[in-house]
Design a protein around this motif. Sequence first.
Motif, PDB file in Angstrom:
ATOM      1  N   ARG A  35       0.808  -1.217   0.000  1.00 29.79           N
ATOM      2  CA  ARG A  35       0.000   0.000   0.000  1.00 29.79           C
ATOM      3  C   ARG A  35       0.845   1.272   0.000  1.00 29.79           C
ATOM      4  NH1 ARG A  35      -5.198  -0.453   0.097  1.00 29.79           N
ATOM      5  NH2 ARG A  35      -6.213  -2.353   0.778  1.00 29.79           N
ATOM      6  N   PHE A  36       2.132   1.150   0.263  1.00 30.39           N
ATOM      7  CA  PHE A  36       3.003   2.323   0.258  1.00 30.39           C
ATOM      8  C   PHE A  36       3.593   2.522  -1.133  1.00 30.39           C
ATOM      9  CE2 PHE A  36       2.828   1.039   4.666  1.00 30.39           C
ATOM     10  CZ  PHE A  36       2.519   2.234   5.274  1.00 30.39           C
ATOM     11  N   VAL A  37       3.559   3.766  -1.589  1.00 29.01           N
ATOM     12  CA  VAL A  37       4.066   4.087  -2.918  1.00 29.01           C
ATOM     13  C   VAL A  37       5.112   5.192  -2.778  1.00 29.01           C
ATOM     14  CG1 VAL A  37       3.476   4.882  -5.237  1.00 29.01           C
ATOM     15  CG2 VAL A  37       1.820   3.535  -3.925  1.00 29.01           C
ATOM     16  N   ARG A  38       6.265   4.933  -3.347  1.00 31.43           N
ATOM     17  CA  ARG A  38       7.340   5.934  -3.371  1.00 31.43           C
ATOM     18  C   ARG A  38       7.240   6.669  -4.699  1.00 31.43           C
ATOM     19  NH1 ARG A  38      13.417   5.133  -4.791  1.00 31.43           N
ATOM     20  NH2 ARG A  38      14.276   7.094  -4.052  1.00 31.43           N
ATOM     21  N   LEU A  39       6.963   7.964  -4.614  1.00 30.51           N
ATOM     22  CA  LEU A  39       6.901   8.793  -5.807  1.00 30.51           C
ATOM     23  C   LEU A  39       8.265   9.441  -5.988  1.00 30.51           C
ATOM     24  CD1 LEU A  39       3.527  10.647  -5.122  1.00 30.51           C
ATOM     25  CD2 LEU A  39       3.877   8.479  -6.322  1.00 30.51           C
ATOM     26  N   GLU A  45      11.835  12.405  -3.284  1.00 29.77           N
ATOM     27  CA  GLU A  45      10.792  11.408  -3.112  1.00 29.77           C
ATOM     28  C   GLU A  45       9.670  11.913  -2.227  1.00 29.77           C
ATOM     29  OE1 GLU A  45      12.802   8.031  -1.380  1.00 29.77           O
ATOM     30  OE2 GLU A  45      12.615   8.850   0.625  1.00 29.77           O
ATOM     31  N   ILE A  46       8.495  11.410  -2.501  1.00 28.90           N
ATOM     32  CA  ILE A  46       7.297  11.658  -1.699  1.00 28.90           C
ATOM     33  C   ILE A  46       6.667  10.288  -1.501  1.00 28.90           C
ATOM     34  CG2 ILE A  46       5.035  12.782  -1.610  1.00 28.90           C
ATOM     35  CD1 ILE A  46       6.149  14.747  -3.774  1.00 28.90           C
ATOM     36  N   TRP A  47       6.157  10.046  -0.312  1.00 28.99           N
ATOM     37  CA  TRP A  47       5.521   8.752  -0.044  1.00 28.99           C
ATOM     38  C   TRP A  47       4.024   8.940   0.117  1.00 28.99           C
ATOM     39  CZ3 TRP A  47       8.019   4.057   0.095  1.00 28.99           C
ATOM     40  CH2 TRP A  47       9.421   4.110   0.040  1.00 28.99           C
ATOM     41  N   VAL A  48       3.277   7.963  -0.392  1.00 34.13           N
ATOM     42  CA  VAL A  48       1.826   7.979  -0.257  1.00 34.13           C
ATOM     43  C   VAL A  48       1.384   6.597   0.197  1.00 34.13           C
ATOM     44  CG1 VAL A  48      -0.384   8.259  -1.455  1.00 34.13           C
ATOM     45  CG2 VAL A  48       1.551   9.720  -2.072  1.00 34.13           C
ATOM     46  N   TYR A  49       0.506   6.574   1.182  1.00 36.65           N
ATOM     47  CA  TYR A  49      -0.144   5.334   1.593  1.00 36.65           C
ATOM     48  C   TYR A  49      -1.470   5.283   0.852  1.00 36.65           C
ATOM     49  CZ  TYR A  49      -3.095   2.180   4.224  1.00 36.65           C
ATOM     50  OH  TYR A  49      -3.964   1.182   4.564  1.00 36.65           O
ATOM     51  N   THR A  50      -1.693   4.230   0.082  1.00 36.79           N
ATOM     52  CA  THR A  50      -2.938   4.101  -0.675  1.00 36.79           C
ATOM     53  C   THR A  50      -3.873   3.156   0.073  1.00 36.79           C
ATOM     54  OG1 THR A  50      -1.978   2.328  -2.010  1.00 36.79           O
ATOM     55  CG2 THR A  50      -1.845   4.554  -2.906  1.00 36.79           C
ATOM     56  N   GLY A  51      -4.740   3.737   0.866  1.00 40.38           N
ATOM     57  CA  GLY A  51      -5.646   2.951   1.676  1.00 40.38           C
ATOM     58  C   GLY A  51      -6.906   2.550   0.949  1.00 40.38           C
ATOM     59  N   PRO A  52      -7.682   1.680   1.558  1.00 43.16           N
ATOM     60  CA  PRO A  52      -8.926   1.252   0.926  1.00 43.16           C
ATOM     61  C   PRO A  52      -9.973   2.370   0.858  1.00 43.16           C
ATOM     62  CG  PRO A  52      -8.677   0.248   3.087  1.00 43.16           C
ATOM     63  CD  PRO A  52      -7.417   0.996   2.805  1.00 43.16           C
ATOM     64  N   GLU A  53      -9.875   3.319   1.776  1.00 41.43           N
ATOM     65  CA  GLU A  53     -10.849   4.417   1.797  1.00 41.43           C
ATOM     66  C   GLU A  53     -10.216   5.780   1.565  1.00 41.43           C
ATOM     67  OE1 GLU A  53     -13.242   4.203   5.315  1.00 41.43           O
ATOM     68  OE2 GLU A  53     -13.421   2.025   5.133  1.00 41.43           O
ATOM     69  N   ARG A  54      -8.962   5.953   1.966  1.00 37.87           N
ATOM     70  CA  ARG A  54      -8.285   7.248   1.847  1.00 37.87           C
ATOM     71  C   ARG A  54      -6.821   7.040   1.497  1.00 37.87           C
ATOM     72  NH1 ARG A  54     -10.923  11.659   3.690  1.00 37.87           N
ATOM     73  NH2 ARG A  54      -9.003  12.809   3.823  1.00 37.87           N
ATOM     74  N   ASP A  55      -6.240   8.052   0.900  1.00 38.09           N
ATOM     75  CA  ASP A  55      -4.804   8.081   0.643  1.00 38.09           C
ATOM     76  C   ASP A  55      -4.184   9.103   1.589  1.00 38.09           C
ATOM     77  OD1 ASP A  55      -5.220   6.339  -1.491  1.00 38.09           O
ATOM     78  OD2 ASP A  55      -5.196   7.922  -2.995  1.00 38.09           O
ATOM     79  N   TYR A  56      -2.980   8.804   2.071  1.00 39.61           N
ATOM     80  CA  TYR A  56      -2.289   9.711   2.980  1.00 39.61           C
ATOM     81  C   TYR A  56      -0.888  10.017   2.459  1.00 39.61           C
ATOM     82  CZ  TYR A  56      -5.964   8.151   6.144  1.00 39.61           C
ATOM     83  OH  TYR A  56      -7.172   7.853   6.695  1.00 39.61           O
TER      84      TYR A  56
END
Length: 130
Positions: A35-39, A45-56
């Motif tokens: 669920r973690f994505v390294r942009l 770099e920027i990190w995003v957590y792609t959750g089932p309901e929200r992204d952080y």
Amino acid sequence: MDLRETRSRLSTDSSALTLEGRNAREVLSLVYSYRFVRLVVNGGEIWVYTGPERDYVAIPGTYCSCMDFAIRVVSRGETPYCKHLLGLEVARRLGKYREVRLGSEEAVAVVREALFKGFSKTLHRMLYKY
């Protein structure tokens, strides 16, 4: 809790890696479901957590845009990190994350959408292209 304590606990404290005070299954499910994505943006770099309901949006050892971080870490000082920061640290160490390379404009779009809408259509389109 302050930033130094958060970074110290996540980077050197073995209790952080043994998931002290956290539901180990929950945190590990974040990691092993990638669920973690390294942009990667212009060498940064920027990190995003792609959750089932929200992204952080997350900055390792520093910040997460989730409500748990805002309330329990920043406002109340109950804990030095949220489950997303802990999961991110574990994911980085284990290499259990996805990586996307993108330009500045796309990165701004992803961060804006995640912060202000709670979900980044731009990022999800990139991740799930067929």
